[in-house]
Design a protein around this motif. Structure first.
Motif, PDB file in Angstrom:
ATOM      1  N   ARG A 164       0.834  -1.208   0.000  1.00 47.28           N
ATOM      2  CA  ARG A 164       0.000   0.000   0.000  1.00 47.28           C
ATOM      3  C   ARG A 164       0.869   1.258   0.000  1.00 47.28           C
ATOM      4  O   ARG A 164       0.588   2.226  -0.716  1.00 47.28           O
ATOM      5  N   LEU A 165       1.947   1.253   0.773  1.00 47.11           N
ATOM      6  CA  LEU A 165       2.835   2.415   0.833  1.00 47.11           C
ATOM      7  C   LEU A 165       3.645   2.571  -0.450  1.00 47.11           C
ATOM      8  O   LEU A 165       3.913   3.695  -0.889  1.00 47.11           O
ATOM      9  N   VAL A 166       4.032   1.464  -1.056  1.00 46.22           N
ATOM     10  CA  VAL A 166       4.704   1.532  -2.361  1.00 46.22           C
ATOM     11  C   VAL A 166       3.793   2.208  -3.378  1.00 46.22           C
ATOM     12  O   VAL A 166       4.218   3.062  -4.165  1.00 46.22           O
ATOM     13  N   ILE A 175       9.136   4.111   4.054  1.00 48.97           N
ATOM     14  CA  ILE A 175       8.353   2.963   4.526  1.00 48.97           C
ATOM     15  C   ILE A 175       8.957   2.416   5.816  1.00 48.97           C
ATOM     16  O   ILE A 175       8.242   2.100   6.773  1.00 48.97           O
ATOM     17  N   ALA A 176      10.276   2.321   5.844  1.00 46.97           N
ATOM     18  CA  ALA A 176      10.957   1.804   7.034  1.00 46.97           C
ATOM     19  C   ALA A 176      10.665   2.672   8.252  1.00 46.97           C
ATOM     20  O   ALA A 176      10.384   2.161   9.351  1.00 46.97           O
ATOM     21  N   ALA A 177      10.705   3.983   8.070  1.00 47.50           N
ATOM     22  CA  ALA A 177      10.444   4.891   9.187  1.00 47.50           C
ATOM     23  C   ALA A 177       9.007   4.778   9.670  1.00 47.50           C
ATOM     24  O   ALA A 177       8.734   4.783  10.879  1.00 47.50           O
ATOM     25  N   LEU A 181      10.759  -0.386  10.661  1.00 45.45           N
ATOM     26  CA  LEU A 181      11.545  -1.495  10.141  1.00 45.45           C
ATOM     27  C   LEU A 181      12.873  -0.963   9.621  1.00 45.45           C
ATOM     28  O   LEU A 181      13.035   0.240   9.457  1.00 45.45           O
ATOM     29  N   SER A 182      13.804  -1.853   9.363  1.00 43.23           N
ATOM     30  CA  SER A 182      15.040  -1.435   8.713  1.00 43.23           C
ATOM     31  C   SER A 182      14.800  -1.347   7.209  1.00 43.23           C
ATOM     32  O   SER A 182      13.894  -1.995   6.668  1.00 43.23           O
ATOM     33  N   GLU A 183      15.637  -0.555   6.532  1.00 48.15           N
ATOM     34  CA  GLU A 183      15.502  -0.454   5.078  1.00 48.15           C
ATOM     35  C   GLU A 183      15.761  -1.798   4.406  1.00 48.15           C
ATOM     36  O   GLU A 183      15.120  -2.140   3.406  1.00 48.15           O
ATOM     37  N   GLY A 184      16.685  -2.574   4.962  1.00 52.81           N
ATOM     38  CA  GLY A 184      16.968  -3.888   4.407  1.00 52.81           C
ATOM     39  C   GLY A 184      15.763  -4.809   4.482  1.00 52.81           C
ATOM     40  O   GLY A 184      15.467  -5.565   3.550  1.00 52.81           O
TER      41      GLY A 184
END
Length: 215
Positions: A164-166, A175-177, A181-184
């Protein structure tokens, strides 16, 4: 020592010489960007992309001989590693949908500042799909909203949140923030989403999310 970021090779395509040369001149002085050539229409753009192998093609929409949208579709076969960003004055939702479905990796308007354009090129090279804010708004308003979906087949609730965020144009960092979550981790989730839904890239993922009623 930190490694210098790779230089992004750009091909500028526009049938108006003043605009074409102006964009090329502005980009040529931006760090990390090299303009490898220009083209006056979609047919010449395809030929030069095959010859010069740019990383990113800035493509106008309306041009003689072969328009920008048709050229994107040809480039998907002839130069598949090249990312194409539409740069135009037309924000009509029909052009946006056609361009994205043809394989464009972004749709921007020509009134954005030069520094933002340079940033957009770097993001496109990194695989981040971008839509001009006004274009995204018009597109969302114009497309009929499908019936709400409970989810997406084969995806976990977390992956649905990320999809949904993509679709809303968020970067991996954003999205990570937002999801803590981590970017990885976000990158891994997106790779699994694309694989499970048999999608090519983030653009197709955004369109698929709309079809599923996730927006």
């Amino acid at each position: 020592m930190s490694q210098e970021p790779a230089t992004v090779r750009v091909l500028v395509v526009d049938d108006q010489q003043l605009i074409r040369d102006g964009i090329a001149a502005l980009l040529s002085i931006r760090p990390g960007i090299t303009v490898v050539g220009t083209a006056v229409n979609g047919r010449e753009a395809v030929a030069k992309a095959v010859e010069l192998r740019p990383d990113v093609v800035l493509m106008d929409v309306r041009m003689p001989e072969l328009d920008g949208v048709a050229a994107v579709a040809v480039l998907r076969d002839r130069a598949p590693k090249c990312r194409v960003v539409m740069l135009t004055t037309f924000d009509d939702e029909e052009y946006v949908v056609r361009a994205l479905r043809a394989g464009a990796g972004g749709y921007l308007l020509k009134d954005l500042p030069a520094e933002e354009l340079a940033h957009a090129i770097r993001l496109a090279h990194a695989g981040v799909t971008q839509l001009d804010a006004s274009v995204a708004g018009r597109l969302a308003a114009a497309l009929p909203a499908p019936a709400p979906a409970a989810g997406a087949p084969g995806l976990s609730p977390r992956e649905i949140d990320i999809l949904r965020l993509v679709a809303r144009g968020r970067t991996n960092r954003e999205i990570a923030a937002q999801l803590y979550l981590s970017e990885g981790t976000v990158k891994n989730h997106i790779s699994r989403i694309l694989t499970r839904l048999a999608l090519r890239d983030r653009t197709q993922a955004a369109l698929h999310a709309r079809d599923l009623g996730l927006l």
